[in-house]
Scaffold this motif. Structure first.
Motif, PDB file in Angstrom:
ATOM      1  N   ASP A 195      91.684  18.656  89.209  1.00 48.97           N
ATOM      2  CA  ASP A 195      91.613  17.597  90.204  1.00 48.97           C
ATOM      3  C   ASP A 195      92.950  17.547  90.957  1.00 48.97           C
ATOM      4  O   ASP A 195      93.950  17.019  90.439  1.00 48.97           O
ATOM      5  CB  ASP A 195      91.332  16.258  89.521  1.00 48.97           C
ATOM      6  N   ALA A 240      93.999  15.905  93.592  1.00 47.83           N
ATOM      7  CA  ALA A 240      94.501  14.572  93.927  1.00 47.83           C
ATOM      8  C   ALA A 240      95.152  13.916  92.715  1.00 47.83           C
ATOM      9  O   ALA A 240      96.216  13.285  92.831  1.00 47.83           O
ATOM     10  CB  ALA A 240      93.364  13.704  94.459  1.00 47.83           C
ATOM     11  N   ALA A 241      94.528  14.075  91.540  1.00 50.16           N
ATOM     12  CA  ALA A 241      95.087  13.494  90.320  1.00 50.16           C
ATOM     13  C   ALA A 241      96.409  14.164  89.959  1.00 50.16           C
ATOM     14  O   ALA A 241      97.357  13.499  89.524  1.00 50.16           O
ATOM     15  CB  ALA A 241      94.084  13.628  89.176  1.00 50.16           C
ATOM     16  N   LYS A 242      96.492  15.492  90.140  1.00 53.25           N
ATOM     17  CA  LYS A 242      97.739  16.200  89.854  1.00 53.25           C
ATOM     18  C   LYS A 242      98.861  15.725  90.764  1.00 53.25           C
ATOM     19  O   LYS A 242     100.010  15.550  90.330  1.00 53.25           O
ATOM     20  CB  LYS A 242      97.537  17.710  89.984  1.00 53.25           C
ATOM     21  N   ARG A 243      98.548  15.494  92.032  1.00 50.06           N
ATOM     22  CA  ARG A 243      99.579  15.063  92.969  1.00 50.06           C
ATOM     23  C   ARG A 243     100.022  13.625  92.682  1.00 50.06           C
ATOM     24  O   ARG A 243     101.185  13.270  92.913  1.00 50.06           O
ATOM     25  CB  ARG A 243      99.085  15.218  94.409  1.00 50.06           C
ATOM     26  N   GLU A 244      99.133  12.821  92.159  1.00 48.08           N
ATOM     27  CA  GLU A 244      99.525  11.462  91.771  1.00 48.08           C
ATOM     28  C   GLU A 244     100.494  11.509  90.590  1.00 48.08           C
ATOM     29  O   GLU A 244     101.498  10.772  90.553  1.00 48.08           O
ATOM     30  CB  GLU A 244      98.285  10.636  91.409  1.00 48.08           C
ATOM     31  N   VAL A 245     100.217  12.376  89.609  1.00 48.61           N
ATOM     32  CA  VAL A 245     101.136  12.563  88.488  1.00 48.61           C
ATOM     33  C   VAL A 245     102.479  13.086  88.995  1.00 48.61           C
ATOM     34  O   VAL A 245     103.548  12.628  88.566  1.00 48.61           O
ATOM     35  CB  VAL A 245     100.534  13.531  87.448  1.00 48.61           C
ATOM     36  N   LYS A 247     103.868  12.625  91.824  1.00 46.97           N
ATOM     37  CA  LYS A 247     104.617  11.547  92.471  1.00 46.97           C
ATOM     38  C   LYS A 247     105.322  10.683  91.432  1.00 46.97           C
ATOM     39  O   LYS A 247     106.483  10.288  91.612  1.00 46.97           O
ATOM     40  CB  LYS A 247     103.676  10.679  93.316  1.00 46.97           C
ATOM     41  N   GLU A 248     104.637  10.379  90.338  1.00 44.62           N
ATOM     42  CA  GLU A 248     105.262   9.597  89.267  1.00 44.62           C
ATOM     43  C   GLU A 248     106.442  10.356  88.678  1.00 44.62           C
ATOM     44  O   GLU A 248     107.488   9.765  88.375  1.00 44.62           O
ATOM     45  CB  GLU A 248     104.236   9.277  88.183  1.00 44.62           C
ATOM     46  N   ASP A 266     109.388  10.187  91.174  1.00 45.99           N
ATOM     47  CA  ASP A 266     110.058   8.889  91.160  1.00 45.99           C
ATOM     48  C   ASP A 266     110.977   8.759  89.946  1.00 45.99           C
ATOM     49  O   ASP A 266     112.117   8.289  90.064  1.00 45.99           O
ATOM     50  CB  ASP A 266     109.022   7.759  91.153  1.00 45.99           C
TER      51      ASP A 266
END
Length: 353
Positions: free
Chosen positions: A26, A28-33, A35-36, A39
């Protein structure tokens, strides 16, 4: 750049990131991780990761094998003394290593360790060439299960390291496999570290004093509290174990590659009276990799100095290990890089209140 300006935030805790999506498809899910991860790497320099796919059973075997080795008599452990290895592998006795500026030689790290890395034969071309950090490990023959179980963990943690490299690549806006070009035979070191029980130990002293790690990032498992991380105010923040999670911290190489966007945060180990084990895996790049800021992170002409990955590891190691300091003092070994690179990373240490 010879000093790093204070970066990051005055954080009071370490963020937790579930990296399970990095093992899936996924995007989109990988890119959300990612981003975390970005940060945490920018603001703190530390994060916990869960969903890492390394079983508790494998970690339990690692802990058991370490306990068996450190329970051996000192003379048996010294048969595998790190100073006997041309590849910097083996037993590190208490007092051998010090992260100090030389102002107080009476202070010594309150620990012992066993160091290992990628298993290579004596005829490995890089080992023959004289590259320190590459070569065979020094396994104790009286503990055959140690090599089996500890090296199995090493390989699993290295696989996790590749996954984290993919996450950090996405976090930096790079292709997911960007770092793989420099991960063919990295001298990534696993340490088995033992802090013996000592109820009389002075609380004011430390197990390992303030430092940054030399490599790209560290994957750490610990059995008890003690780790402390410096925030942007110079305060020491506790980083206790989190069940089912590893501690990940940014090292010098990733700070340099990002030109300071990701930060190698100083950390130390506070002395605790109870016995404690620590298992850091320092994830490095290949020995001949040229570490320098990627073009997209260069702004206003401020650029971290470039250096060879292997040279940096050797230089920093020479400055902390007694057996290597003796070789340098005797003129038998020379530092492979200039002094200023060693002080280019991490926040300047401040006196914590």
């Amino acid at each position: 750049m010879t000093e790093t300006e204070t970066k990051g935030t005055a954080f009071t805790s370490i963020p937790v990131v579930d990296i399970a999506p990095l093992f899936g498809n996924d995007e989109a899910a990988k890119r959300e991780v990612a981003k975390e991860m970005a940060d945490a790497a920018s603001d703190v320099g530390f994060l916990y990761v869960k969903g890492h796919n390394i079983s508790r059973e494998m970690i339990a075997k690692l802990e058991a094998r370490a306990a068996e080795f450190f329970a051996l008599p000192e003379e048996r452990k010294m048969e595998r003394y790190i100073g006997k290895s041309r590849a910097h592998r083996g037993y590190v006795p208490t007092g051998e290593e010090g992260f100090y500026d030389g102002t107080d030689p009476a202070k010594t790290d309150k620990k012992e360790a066993f160091d290992l890395s990628i298993e290579l034969p004596e005829n490995d071309p890089d080992h023959v060439k004289g590259y320190r950090m590459l070569g065979p490990n020094q396994w104790p023959p009286e503990l055959p299960e140690m090599q089996r179980d500890v090296y199995a963990y090493y390989e699993a943690a290295m696989a996790l390291g590749h996954t984290l490299f993919r996450g950090f690549a996405l976090a930096l806006g790079l292709p997911e496999d960007y770092f793989e070009q420099w991960l063919t035979k990295p001298p990534s070191q696993l340490r088995l570290v033992h802090y013996p029980s000592d109820p009389a130990r002075a609380v004011a002293e430390w197990g390992i004093s303030a430092h940054t790690d030399y490599e790209c990032f560290t994957i750490l498992h610990v059995t008890a509290p003690g780790l402390q991380v410096m925030n942007a105010n110079g305060d020491w923040i506790d980083a206790p174990p989190v069940e089912g999670a590893f501690v990940i911290n940014i090292g010098d190489m990733l700070e340099a590659l990002t030109n300071g966007r990701f930060i190698a945060t100083p950390h130390r180990v506070r002395n605790v009276p109870d016995e404690r084990f620590s298992f850091p895996l320092f994830c490095s790049l290949d020995y001949d990799t040229q570490v320098e800021p990627l073009p997209q992170f260069i702004e206003d002409g401020k650029v971290y100095p470039g250096y060879g990955a292997g040279d940096h590891l050797v230089t920093q190691t020479m400055r902390t290990f007694a057996y290597l300091k003796k070789l340098v003092a005797a003129g038998e070994l020379k530092l492979p890089e200039s002094e200023d690179h060693a002080t280019a990373f991490g926040r300047r240490e401040k006196e914590a209140v």
